[in-house]
Each structure stands twice: as structure tokens, then as C-alpha cells.
Design a protein around this motif. Structure first.
Motif, PDB file in Angstrom:
ATOM      1  N   ALA A  18      23.048  -4.878  16.541  1.00  0.00           N
ATOM      2  CA  ALA A  18      22.656  -5.140  15.151  1.00  0.00           C
ATOM      3  C   ALA A  18      22.792  -3.863  14.321  1.00  0.00           C
ATOM      4  CB  ALA A  18      21.237  -5.683  15.094  1.00  0.00           C
ATOM      5  N   ILE A  19      23.516  -2.874  14.847  1.00  0.00           N
ATOM      6  CA  ILE A  19      23.754  -1.647  14.093  1.00  0.00           C
ATOM      7  C   ILE A  19      24.531  -1.957  12.822  1.00  0.00           C
ATOM      8  CG2 ILE A  19      25.054   0.533  14.154  1.00  0.00           C
ATOM      9  CD1 ILE A  19      24.068   0.801  17.093  1.00  0.00           C
ATOM     10  N   THR A  20      25.498  -2.855  12.921  1.00  0.00           N
ATOM     11  CA  THR A  20      26.151  -3.386  11.740  1.00  0.00           C
ATOM     12  C   THR A  20      25.676  -4.827  11.570  1.00  0.00           C
ATOM     13  OG1 THR A  20      28.231  -4.014  10.692  1.00  0.00           O
ATOM     14  CG2 THR A  20      28.220  -3.959  13.109  1.00  0.00           C
ATOM     15  N   PHE A  21      25.478  -5.238  10.352  1.00  0.00           N
ATOM     16  CA  PHE A  21      25.047  -6.610  10.090  1.00  0.00           C
ATOM     17  C   PHE A  21      26.257  -7.537   9.944  1.00  0.00           C
ATOM     18  CE2 PHE A  21      20.639  -5.464   8.113  1.00  0.00           C
ATOM     19  CZ  PHE A  21      20.150  -5.190   9.374  1.00  0.00           C
ATOM     20  N   GLU A  22      27.438  -7.031  10.210  1.00  0.00           N
ATOM     21  CA  GLU A  22      28.628  -7.865  10.188  1.00  0.00           C
ATOM     22  C   GLU A  22      28.612  -8.770  11.418  1.00  0.00           C
ATOM     23  OE1 GLU A  22      33.179  -7.313   8.760  1.00  0.00           O
ATOM     24  OE2 GLU A  22      32.148  -5.526   9.470  1.00  0.00           O
ATOM     25  N   TYR A  23      28.948 -10.027  11.244  1.00  0.00           N
ATOM     26  CA  TYR A  23      28.947 -10.998  12.351  1.00  0.00           C
ATOM     27  C   TYR A  23      30.279 -11.057  13.090  1.00  0.00           C
ATOM     28  CZ  TYR A  23      24.575 -13.407  10.925  1.00  0.00           C
ATOM     29  OH  TYR A  23      23.285 -13.755  10.633  1.00  0.00           O
ATOM     30  N   ASP A  24      31.382 -10.971  12.347  1.00  0.00           N
ATOM     31  CA  ASP A  24      32.708 -11.159  12.924  1.00  0.00           C
ATOM     32  C   ASP A  24      33.500  -9.862  12.863  1.00  0.00           C
ATOM     33  OD1 ASP A  24      32.334 -13.988  13.330  1.00  0.00           O
ATOM     34  OD2 ASP A  24      32.601 -14.231  11.163  1.00  0.00           O
ATOM     35  N   VAL A  25      34.224  -9.578  13.936  1.00  0.00           N
ATOM     36  CA  VAL A  25      35.093  -8.404  13.961  1.00  0.00           C
ATOM     37  C   VAL A  25      36.211  -8.625  12.943  1.00  0.00           C
ATOM     38  CG1 VAL A  25      36.678  -7.052  15.378  1.00  0.00           C
ATOM     39  CG2 VAL A  25      34.569  -7.952  16.388  1.00  0.00           C
ATOM     40  N   PRO A  26      36.418  -7.661  12.051  1.00  0.00           N
ATOM     41  CA  PRO A  26      37.504  -7.825  11.090  1.00  0.00           C
ATOM     42  C   PRO A  26      38.866  -7.801  11.790  1.00  0.00           C
ATOM     43  CG  PRO A  26      36.375  -5.710  10.767  1.00  0.00           C
ATOM     44  CD  PRO A  26      35.670  -6.431  11.861  1.00  0.00           C
ATOM     45  N   THR A  27      39.837  -8.391  11.151  1.00  0.00           N
ATOM     46  CA  THR A  27      41.205  -8.305  11.678  1.00  0.00           C
ATOM     47  C   THR A  27      41.694  -6.877  11.484  1.00  0.00           C
ATOM     48  OG1 THR A  27      42.248  -8.829   9.566  1.00  0.00           O
ATOM     49  CG2 THR A  27      41.662 -10.705  11.015  1.00  0.00           C
ATOM     50  N   LEU A  28      42.741  -6.526  12.200  1.00  0.00           N
ATOM     51  CA  LEU A  28      43.329  -5.196  12.052  1.00  0.00           C
ATOM     52  C   LEU A  28      43.782  -4.980  10.611  1.00  0.00           C
ATOM     53  CD1 LEU A  28      44.254  -2.514  13.246  1.00  0.00           C
ATOM     54  CD2 LEU A  28      46.383  -3.656  13.948  1.00  0.00           C
ATOM     55  N   SER A  29      44.369  -5.981  10.015  1.00  0.00           N
ATOM     56  CA  SER A  29      44.830  -5.872   8.634  1.00  0.00           C
ATOM     57  C   SER A  29      43.670  -5.618   7.670  1.00  0.00           C
ATOM     58  CB  SER A  29      45.578  -7.150   8.246  1.00  0.00           C
ATOM     59  OG  SER A  29      45.932  -7.119   6.898  1.00  0.00           O
ATOM     60  N   GLU A  30      42.581  -6.356   7.840  1.00  0.00           N
ATOM     61  CA  GLU A  30      41.395  -6.163   6.989  1.00  0.00           C
ATOM     62  C   GLU A  30      40.823  -4.766   7.188  1.00  0.00           C
ATOM     63  OE1 GLU A  30      38.037  -6.325   4.550  1.00  0.00           O
ATOM     64  OE2 GLU A  30      39.913  -7.438   4.488  1.00  0.00           O
ATOM     65  N   PHE A  31      40.756  -4.311   8.430  1.00  0.00           N
ATOM     66  CA  PHE A  31      40.229  -2.983   8.716  1.00  0.00           C
ATOM     67  C   PHE A  31      41.114  -1.908   8.071  1.00  0.00           C
ATOM     68  CE2 PHE A  31      38.963   0.669  11.276  1.00  0.00           C
ATOM     69  CZ  PHE A  31      37.603   0.491  11.384  1.00  0.00           C
ATOM     70  N   GLN A  32      42.426  -2.067   8.165  1.00  0.00           N
ATOM     71  CA  GLN A  32      43.347  -1.121   7.529  1.00  0.00           C
ATOM     72  C   GLN A  32      43.149  -1.104   6.015  1.00  0.00           C
ATOM     73  OE1 GLN A  32      46.881  -2.883   9.196  1.00  0.00           O
ATOM     74  NE2 GLN A  32      47.195  -1.164  10.620  1.00  0.00           N
ATOM     75  N   ASN A  33      42.948  -2.280   5.427  1.00  0.00           N
ATOM     76  CA  ASN A  33      42.707  -2.347   3.980  1.00  0.00           C
ATOM     77  C   ASN A  33      41.409  -1.644   3.600  1.00  0.00           C
ATOM     78  OD1 ASN A  33      45.097  -3.670   3.402  1.00  0.00           O
ATOM     79  ND2 ASN A  33      44.177  -5.705   3.589  1.00  0.00           N
ATOM     80  N   ARG A  34      40.392  -1.789   4.419  1.00  0.00           N
ATOM     81  CA  ARG A  34      39.133  -1.077   4.161  1.00  0.00           C
ATOM     82  C   ARG A  34      39.374   0.427   4.197  1.00  0.00           C
ATOM     83  NH1 ARG A  34      34.658  -4.251   7.971  1.00  0.00           N
ATOM     84  NH2 ARG A  34      35.034  -6.332   7.125  1.00  0.00           N
ATOM     85  N   MET A  35      40.114   0.873   5.209  1.00  0.00           N
ATOM     86  CA  MET A  35      40.420   2.307   5.317  1.00  0.00           C
ATOM     87  C   MET A  35      41.162   2.793   4.072  1.00  0.00           C
ATOM     88  SD  MET A  35      41.585   2.722   9.313  1.00  0.00           S
ATOM     89  CE  MET A  35      41.878   4.501   9.168  1.00  0.00           C
ATOM     90  N   ARG A  36      42.164   2.054   3.642  1.00  0.00           N
ATOM     91  CA  ARG A  36      42.956   2.460   2.467  1.00  0.00           C
ATOM     92  C   ARG A  36      42.073   2.600   1.231  1.00  0.00           C
ATOM     93  NH1 ARG A  36      46.700  -1.294   4.789  1.00  0.00           N
ATOM     94  NH2 ARG A  36      48.506  -0.166   5.578  1.00  0.00           N
ATOM     95  N   ARG A  37      41.190   1.622   1.021  1.00  0.00           N
ATOM     96  CA  ARG A  37      40.299   1.671  -0.162  1.00  0.00           C
ATOM     97  C   ARG A  37      39.414   2.917  -0.118  1.00  0.00           C
ATOM     98  NH1 ARG A  37      40.111  -3.922   0.747  1.00  0.00           N
ATOM     99  NH2 ARG A  37      38.146  -3.754   1.853  1.00  0.00           N
ATOM    100  N   ILE A  38      38.872   3.206   1.034  1.00  0.00           N
ATOM    101  CA  ILE A  38      38.000   4.381   1.163  1.00  0.00           C
ATOM    102  C   ILE A  38      38.790   5.660   0.923  1.00  0.00           C
ATOM    103  CG2 ILE A  38      36.674   5.756   2.830  1.00  0.00           C
ATOM    104  CD1 ILE A  38      35.883   2.901   4.038  1.00  0.00           C
ATOM    105  N   MET A  39      39.979   5.760   1.516  1.00  0.00           N
ATOM    106  CA  MET A  39      40.775   6.980   1.433  1.00  0.00           C
ATOM    107  C   MET A  39      41.353   7.236   0.048  1.00  0.00           C
ATOM    108  SD  MET A  39      42.499   7.403   5.221  1.00  0.00           S
ATOM    109  CE  MET A  39      43.350   5.850   5.322  1.00  0.00           C
ATOM    110  N   GLU A  40      41.244   6.272  -0.865  1.00  0.00           N
ATOM    111  CA  GLU A  40      41.677   6.506  -2.245  1.00  0.00           C
ATOM    112  C   GLU A  40      40.810   7.567  -2.922  1.00  0.00           C
ATOM    113  OE1 GLU A  40      41.566   2.764  -4.274  1.00  0.00           O
ATOM    114  OE2 GLU A  40      43.301   1.983  -3.183  1.00  0.00           O
TER     115      GLU A  40
END
Length: 191
Positions: free
Chosen positions: A29-51
Motif C-alpha cells: 500500500a506504499i502506492t495507492f495505485e491499484y494497477d501496474v501502468p503499461t510501459l507506454s504509460e510509465f514512459q509518458n509519466r517519465m517524459r512529463r516529469i522530465m520536462e
């Protein structure tokens, strides 16, 4: 002797980072996320942060053992000098000092940007169980964070209710005429 290296993350690191993160989604329960994101979604999250913010990894003997990044705190202009920090370590790499090294490197990069306030949003159990303990709060406390808020029974996972706490660390001087922050891509080659 092991070689420890801290560097900026790259999008091609996403598969390994997602492997680390997925353990926490599925088993804790360290993360409240229920489902593991897809690789594509995770990459998109990384891109948004790295902006705008640093996204860094720690390697031990050439294998990524953890990652840390900063993100917007609330997302309005007046909050630009504040950010939320996140860290995940491979489940077998805890208690080796890598988390401290990673967070100290992140803090250094955030100072270069002009960030003044660090915030950590941490899942917190009323009573420790097999899904969540208080280690994350204790880790942040050892690094100089202090608890500034608590939300009760706001996260529901594994059929249990969990609290969430906010912790804060001030890393810079608040001035009457504060210089604007610099986006991290301007500074990225300096890590």
C-alpha cells in the motif's frame, strides 16, 4: 567493492523502473495505485516529469537499483518553488544506503533549480500490517523532513483503510523578491 553511480534517467530505463515500481503496486500500500501502468504509460509519466524536474536513478554494479524524481506541488505558479518528491528502491536494495544517496542527489539538483520546499506524500498505517509499515516516514525523517499534515483513512487498498501524511523539508532561503526557478533540462548535463 561495488560501484555506485547516480545519473539522470533515460526513457530507455523505463522497463527496469517499471519492474521496480510494479512490486509496490502489486504487493504493498506504499502506492495507492491499484494497477501496474503499461510501459507506454510509465514512459509518458517519465517524459512529463522530465520536462521540468530531475528524474534520477542509482545503479549498483551497472544495474539500476532505484529511482527518484520531483514533480509539481499543486501545479499553480505561486507553488513553483515547492515540489513533491518520490523515491522507489528495488525491494532487495533497501537498507543499503542507496535511498539516502539518491535523495541527497535529488535535493542537490532541486537546489540548483531554485526549489525551496520539498514535500513527500506518504501512505501511513494506523497499525502496521503486511502491506504497509512506517519505514518511509522514518526514512524521510532521517533526511530532515518533518510531518506537516495527516489525512485519515483516505486510501483504500487490499480491503483496508490507510492514512496519508505530508512531510516537508525546507532547503533554501525564502526572499521577498524570489528569483524564478530554472527548469531542470537547462541543468541536466551537470549531474
Amino acid at each position: 567493492m561495488s560501484e555506485i553511480k547516480i545519473r539522470n534517467a533515460h526513457i530507455n530505463d523505463a522497463e527496469r523502473l517499471l519492474e521496480i515500481y510494479s512490486y509496490y503496486v502489486i504487493n504493498t500500500a506504499i502506492t495507492f495505485e491499484y494497477d501496474v501502468p503499461t510501459l507506454s504509460e510509465f514512459q509518458n509519466r517519465m517524459r512529463r516529469i522530465m520536462e521540468k524536474y530531475p528524474y534520477i536513478v542509482v545503479e549498483k554494479d551497472g544495474i539500476i537499483q532505484g529511482y527518484s524524481y520531483a514533480g509539481a506541488f499543486v501545479g499553480r505558479a505561486a507553488y513553483d518553488w515547492s515540489c513533491e518528491t518520490t523515491i522507489y528502491l528495488d525491494r532487495n536494495a533497501r537498507k543499503l544506503g542507496l535511498g539516502r544517496k539518491l535523495y541527497e542527489a535529488l535535493e542537490t539538483e532541486l537546489k540548483k533549480m531554485g526549489i525551496l520546499n520539498l514535500y513527500a506524500c506518504i501512505a501511513y498505517p494506523e497499525t502496521e500490517d503486511k502491506y504497509l509499515n512506517r519505514n518511509s516516514a522514518q526514512f524521510h525523517e532521517h533526511l530532515g523532513f518533518v510531518k506537516v499534515g495527516e489525512f485519515h483513512k483516505c486510501g483504500y487498498k487490499f480491503g483496508r483503510w490507510y492514512d496519508m501524511i505530508w512531510m516537508e523539508k525546507i532547503i533554501g532561503e525564502h526572499k521577498a523578491h524570489q528569483p524564478k526557478i530554472r527548469y531542470y533540462p537547462e541543468l541536466r548535463n551537470q549531474l
